[in-house]
Design a protein around this motif. Structure first.
Motif, mmCIF file in Angstrom:
data_model
loop_
_atom_site.group_PDB
_atom_site.id
_atom_site.type_symbol
_atom_site.label_atom_id
_atom_site.label_comp_id
_atom_site.label_asym_id
_atom_site.label_seq_id
_atom_site.Cartn_x
_atom_site.Cartn_y
_atom_site.Cartn_z
ATOM 1 N N ALA A 408 27.388 45.542 41.987
ATOM 2 C CA ALA A 408 27.872 46.260 43.026
ATOM 3 C C ALA A 408 28.477 45.317 44.240
ATOM 4 C CB ALA A 408 26.632 47.027 43.747
ATOM 5 N N SER A 409 27.818 44.207 44.338
ATOM 6 C CA SER A 409 28.468 43.200 45.444
ATOM 7 C C SER A 409 29.552 42.596 45.099
ATOM 8 C CB SER A 409 27.228 41.799 45.531
ATOM 9 O OG SER A 409 25.899 42.506 45.878
ATOM 10 N N LEU A 410 30.008 42.433 44.018
ATOM 11 C CA LEU A 410 31.263 41.960 43.504
ATOM 12 C C LEU A 410 32.348 43.002 43.636
ATOM 13 C CD1 LEU A 410 30.541 40.033 40.143
ATOM 14 C CD2 LEU A 410 31.135 39.015 42.290
ATOM 15 N N ARG A 411 31.977 44.322 43.423
ATOM 16 C CA ARG A 411 33.114 45.257 44.003
ATOM 17 C C ARG A 411 33.366 45.253 45.547
ATOM 18 N NH1 ARG A 411 30.109 48.656 40.262
ATOM 19 N NH2 ARG A 411 28.595 49.551 42.116
ATOM 20 N N GLN A 412 32.541 44.735 46.293
ATOM 21 C CA GLN A 412 32.749 44.808 47.760
ATOM 22 C C GLN A 412 33.504 43.367 47.972
ATOM 23 O OE1 GLN A 412 29.642 45.656 50.506
ATOM 24 N NE2 GLN A 412 28.181 46.016 48.708
ATOM 25 N N CYS A 413 33.736 42.695 46.825
ATOM 26 C CA CYS A 413 34.507 41.406 46.797
ATOM 27 C C CYS A 413 35.719 41.414 46.264
ATOM 28 C CB CYS A 413 33.675 40.381 46.546
ATOM 29 S SG CYS A 413 32.264 39.759 47.325
ATOM 30 N N SER A 414 36.275 42.754 45.883
ATOM 31 C CA SER A 414 37.302 43.158 44.901
ATOM 32 C C SER A 414 38.386 42.696 45.266
ATOM 33 C CB SER A 414 37.255 44.539 44.289
ATOM 34 O OG SER A 414 37.191 45.352 45.359
ATOM 35 N N ASP A 415 38.691 42.509 46.735
ATOM 36 C CA ASP A 415 40.125 42.140 47.214
ATOM 37 C C ASP A 415 40.357 40.518 46.924
ATOM 38 O OD1 ASP A 415 37.929 42.099 49.188
ATOM 39 O OD2 ASP A 415 39.088 41.216 50.318
ATOM 40 N N LEU A 416 39.258 39.758 46.800
ATOM 41 C CA LEU A 416 39.145 38.370 46.666
ATOM 42 C C LEU A 416 39.389 38.126 45.013
ATOM 43 C CD1 LEU A 416 36.430 37.192 49.023
ATOM 44 C CD2 LEU A 416 39.051 37.434 49.533
ATOM 45 N N LEU A 417 38.959 38.955 44.213
ATOM 46 C CA LEU A 417 38.993 38.837 42.752
ATOM 47 C C LEU A 417 40.120 39.290 42.078
ATOM 48 C CD1 LEU A 417 35.166 39.730 42.393
ATOM 49 C CD2 LEU A 417 35.910 37.562 42.966
ATOM 50 N N VAL A 418 40.333 38.550 40.940
ATOM 51 C CA VAL A 418 41.411 39.013 39.809
ATOM 52 C C VAL A 418 40.818 40.149 38.798
ATOM 53 C CG1 VAL A 418 42.825 38.327 37.871
ATOM 54 C CG2 VAL A 418 42.668 36.878 39.823
ATOM 55 N N LYS A 419 39.441 39.849 38.564
ATOM 56 C CA LYS A 419 38.713 40.738 37.691
ATOM 57 C C LYS A 419 37.355 40.386 37.759
ATOM 58 C CE LYS A 419 38.436 41.479 32.653
ATOM 59 N NZ LYS A 419 38.929 40.862 31.435
ATOM 60 N N HIS A 420 36.390 41.513 37.684
ATOM 61 C CA HIS A 420 34.890 41.348 37.592
ATOM 62 C C HIS A 420 34.533 42.511 36.843
ATOM 63 C CE1 HIS A 420 34.362 44.648 40.545
ATOM 64 N NE2 HIS A 420 35.524 44.357 41.081
ATOM 65 N N GLY A 421 33.242 42.432 36.386
ATOM 66 C CA GLY A 421 32.458 43.421 35.581
ATOM 67 C C GLY A 421 30.825 42.919 35.319
ATOM 68 N N GLY A 422 30.191 43.668 35.068
ATOM 69 C CA GLY A 422 28.694 43.508 34.465
ATOM 70 C C GLY A 422 27.579 44.639 34.900
ATOM 71 N N HIS A 423 26.471 44.109 35.236
ATOM 72 C CA HIS A 423 25.631 44.952 35.810
ATOM 73 C C HIS A 423 24.773 44.250 36.926
ATOM 74 C CE1 HIS A 423 23.112 42.963 32.792
ATOM 75 N NE2 HIS A 423 24.061 43.111 31.984
ATOM 76 N N ALA A 424 23.609 44.943 37.185
ATOM 77 C CA ALA A 424 22.790 44.653 38.449
ATOM 78 C C ALA A 424 22.245 42.871 38.595
ATOM 79 C CB ALA A 424 21.719 45.570 38.950
ATOM 80 N N MET A 425 21.910 42.487 37.210
ATOM 81 C CA MET A 425 21.482 41.346 37.088
ATOM 82 C C MET A 425 22.376 39.928 36.536
ATOM 83 S SD MET A 425 18.589 41.724 38.525
ATOM 84 C CE MET A 425 17.597 40.283 38.330
ATOM 85 N N ALA A 426 23.541 40.574 36.222
ATOM 86 C CA ALA A 426 24.317 39.604 35.401
ATOM 87 C C ALA A 426 25.723 40.251 35.267
ATOM 88 C CB ALA A 426 23.959 39.301 33.950
ATOM 89 N N ALA A 427 26.835 39.074 35.505
ATOM 90 C CA ALA A 427 28.264 39.778 35.859
ATOM 91 C C ALA A 427 29.205 38.565 35.205
ATOM 92 C CB ALA A 427 28.541 40.441 37.150
ATOM 93 N N GLY A 428 30.546 38.886 35.313
ATOM 94 C CA GLY A 428 31.755 37.826 35.008
ATOM 95 C C GLY A 428 32.581 38.194 35.931
ATOM 96 N N VAL A 429 33.231 37.039 36.414
ATOM 97 C CA VAL A 429 34.130 37.047 37.529
ATOM 98 C C VAL A 429 35.273 36.094 37.107
ATOM 99 C CG1 VAL A 429 32.730 35.387 38.757
ATOM 100 C CG2 VAL A 429 34.369 37.035 39.954
ATOM 101 N N THR A 430 36.561 36.529 37.705
ATOM 102 C CA THR A 430 37.681 35.823 37.615
ATOM 103 C C THR A 430 38.485 35.678 38.901
ATOM 104 O OG1 THR A 430 38.218 36.364 35.509
ATOM 105 C CG2 THR A 430 40.048 35.326 36.610
ATOM 106 N N ILE A 431 38.817 34.694 39.300
ATOM 107 C CA ILE A 431 39.240 34.329 40.878
ATOM 108 C C ILE A 431 40.280 33.190 41.033
ATOM 109 C CG2 ILE A 431 37.335 32.983 41.397
ATOM 110 C CD1 ILE A 431 37.488 33.975 44.281
ATOM 111 N N LEU A 432 41.349 33.351 41.718
ATOM 112 C CA LEU A 432 42.081 32.280 42.059
ATOM 113 C C LEU A 432 41.275 31.291 42.678
ATOM 114 C CD1 LEU A 432 45.498 34.116 43.490
ATOM 115 C CD2 LEU A 432 45.262 32.490 41.457
ATOM 116 N N ALA A 433 41.682 29.969 42.403
ATOM 117 C CA ALA A 433 40.545 28.723 42.923
ATOM 118 C C ALA A 433 40.853 28.679 44.298
ATOM 119 C CB ALA A 433 41.262 27.687 42.116
ATOM 120 N N THR A 434 41.848 29.088 44.956
ATOM 121 C CA THR A 434 42.061 29.129 46.419
ATOM 122 C C THR A 434 41.185 29.963 46.953
ATOM 123 O OG1 THR A 434 44.026 30.404 46.173
ATOM 124 C CG2 THR A 434 44.526 28.016 46.053
ATOM 125 N N LYS A 435 40.851 31.131 46.453
ATOM 126 C CA LYS A 435 39.998 31.966 47.258
ATOM 127 C C LYS A 435 38.326 31.718 47.052
ATOM 128 C CE LYS A 435 43.392 35.005 48.160
ATOM 129 N NZ LYS A 435 43.341 36.198 47.446
#
Length: 569
Positions: A408-435
């Motif tokens: 849920a927290s990563l969804r609130q960062c979605s404008d900074l992320l290329v991709k994200h997904g997972g559940h409450a205790m574990a998740a994966g994320v992709t982001i531009l290094a500059t962000k």
């Protein structure tokens, strides 16, 4: 780091439950602490049975998925299972592959390459999958709930997607033919904790029910219990709560795993040094890491091949290869974890740092999730650890603490992320290094507004305060009925007050990092062991939090107290 000791509040139900179930009050207290204050609920908890599993068609879209798969078989249409590379995804893929092929269906499988294709139902992974298996139906297993764009592009190409997944669904739900995901349930909460291996078992159960209604001969004699070893492996490895149906599946699955006839699992148990009965610890720290090693460093195909092979020589070769990869993984993980923990420790401010975000281009993507878990254990903060995938994008994994929903927290960062997904205790994320600096700031702000200062201290949930004389052989033997222990059903943990050390303390381990000593409360004496203990001396009088367990040495069985925490009285 000081832990908060939390004792379950006293309950008037304890004495009545003890009498109704026929157990000592202290045992009844442990049951009440696990939500079993009613005699019938407690009896069912202590005797989990497969007959109590609910109708698989209670899961969302299960009927649509089954109908589509039956049509596929009727039309002799081939389809592909697109799995994930962790143990849950691999065991779910193995289960369904073996199941469909046993029924004579035209089923192939594909597992993505962690480094080259990334996490989940990625565009690159799907393209490579369909190049190898040009089908019009794809069953996404343990992925797909956040792949709306990829599923839409497949639909435009005439490829239908069935999603069987337990991760949180993105705000833009994928327009799949069917989305079998327990997170979408508004009732039947007992199904919400199923992982993908459990969902695969449910899908197989649903198909058999429908096929038996149609009097298909192969379905009428097919035994689903043969897949329970796969389900136990995936469920324990994915650290989902061992409650409700998960408890039933794991308890029965561990019994199946102990006497499995699968050539691959027998070879894996052999290299892991496991004989006889197997518990959650053996799966979590012996079997699962070896199955995970292939997918963390390269591709998980070796792990899947091991689960499916029927050739003894092939099984032994693959098990040895996974064992070697696991040792390599441990070495890489240890080096990166030491770097991360040292870097964080030099600038960590407990009062201001509510979350941790660290990245480095040299860190291996296959171990960042394990490293994140170690950082959480060290600092008790939600953590994201990222490495480079060789492009401007960095990929990583996150682990969380109670009270902070990572997905849920990563969804609130979605404008900074290329991709994200997972559940409450574990998740994966992709982001531009500059962000990355922006993500670090945002993530910490979200944690600060969500978590209380109290939540930043580890919570040690204790079942009761006891006397050392309460810890008899027969009582500890009775506690085995509460197993399997794991997420959502922790091992029984007690505390004893006003203890003192008696006799000589002994250092154990190659680096003398462990401590063994005897404790007494003046009436009884017990042996205690403290793994990775940094103390050089103990207070004259202390309170001890511990997990009681059996210890066997030279054929002699003894009781020992595994120390969880110690405080001066």
């Amino acid at each position: 780091m000081t832990a908060r000791w939390h004792f379950a509040p006293p309950s008037s139900a304890i004495s009545d439950l003890a009498a109704a179930v026929g157990v000592p009050p202290l045992f009844a207290q442990c049951l009440v602490n696990r939500g079993c204050s009613d005699a019938q609920v407690a009896s069912e908890f202590l005797s989990p049975k497969l007959a109590r599993l609910s109708d698989p068609f209670l899961l969302p879209d299960m009927d649509r998925a089954v109908d589509r798969l039956l049509l596929t078989h009727k039309n002799s249409e081939p389809f592909v299972i697109f799995g994930d590379y962790d143990v849950d995804g691999v065991t779910a893929t193995a289960l369904l592959t073996e199941f469909f092929r046993a029924l004579g269906w035209q089923c192939s499988y594909y597992l993505p390459h962690r480094l080259e294709e990334g996490y989940g139902l990625s565009a690159d992974g799907v393209e490579n999958c369909l190049t190898k298996h040009p089908v019009k139906l794809l069953l996404a297993v343990d992925c797909g709930s956040s792949a709306a764009d990829v599923i839409a592009s497949l639909a435009a190409r005439g490829v239908e997607v069935l999603v069987l997944d337990h991760h949180q669904v993105s705000s833009l739900a994928p327009a799949a033919h069917s989305l079998v995901n327990p997170q979408l349930l508004t009732s039947n909460a007992h199904l919400k904790n199923l992982c993908s291996a459990g969902l695969a078992f449910k899908l197989a159960h649903a198909i058999l029910k429908r096929c038996r209604d149609l009097n298909w001969p192969q379905a009428c004699t097919h035994d689903l219990k043969q897949y329970l070893d796969f389900v136990a492996l995936g469920t324990i490895a994915d650290i989902v709560p061992l409650k409700d149906e998960n408890r039933i599946l794991v308890r029965c699955g561990l019994e199946r795993l102990a006497r499995t006839a699968r050539i691959g699992l027998k070879a894996l148990k052999k290299v892991a040094g496991l004989n006889g009965s197997i518990d959650c610890y053996g799966v979590s720290f012996q079997l699962a890491p070896r199955l995970n090693a292939a997918g963390r460093l390269e591709t998980a195909l070796d792990a899947l091949d091991l689960l499916l092979t029927t050739e003894e020589a092939r099984a032994e070769f693959l098990a040895q290869a996974l064992d070697a990869q696991n040792r390599e993984r441990q070495s890489i993980e240890r080096k990166i974890a030491d770097e991360v923990i040292e870097a964080v420790r030099t600038r960590f401010n407990p009062a201001a740092d509510y979350a941790i975000v660290e990245g480095d281009a040299s860190w291996h993507l296959g171990v960042v999730g394990i490293v994140a878990s170690r950082v959480v254990r060290e600092f008790h903060r939600p953590t994201l650890i990222l490495g480079s995938d060789g492009t401007d994008n960095w990929r990583g994994s996150g682990r969380s603490i109670d009270g902070f929903d990572l997905a849920a927290s990563l969804r609130q960062c979605s404008d900074l992320l290329v991709k994200h997904g997972g559940h409450a205790m574990a998740a994966g994320v992709t982001i531009l290094a500059t962000k990355l600096p922006d993500l670090r700031t945002r993530f910490n702000e979200l944690a600060r507004t969500t978590l209380s200062t109290e939540a930043l201290l580890p919570l040690l949930k204790l079942d009761a305060e006891v006397r050392l004389s309460d810890l008899t052989f027969s009582f500890l033997k009775s506690l085995e009925q509460i197993e399997p222990f794991g997420q959502g059903n922790p091992c029984v943990q007690f505390a004893a007050r006003g203890l003192r050390c008696t006799g000589t303390m002994r250092r154990l381990g190659s680096a003398e990092q462990h401590l063994r000593f005897n404790v007494t409360d003046g009436f009884a004496t017990q042996q205690a062991v403290w793994w990775n203990c940094e103390l050089t001396e103990l207070p004259a009088s202390f309170d001890l939090a511990f997990a009681p367990e059996f210890s066997e040495y030279n054929g002699t069985l003894a009781i020992q107290l595994r120390v969880l925490d110690l405080k001066p009285t």
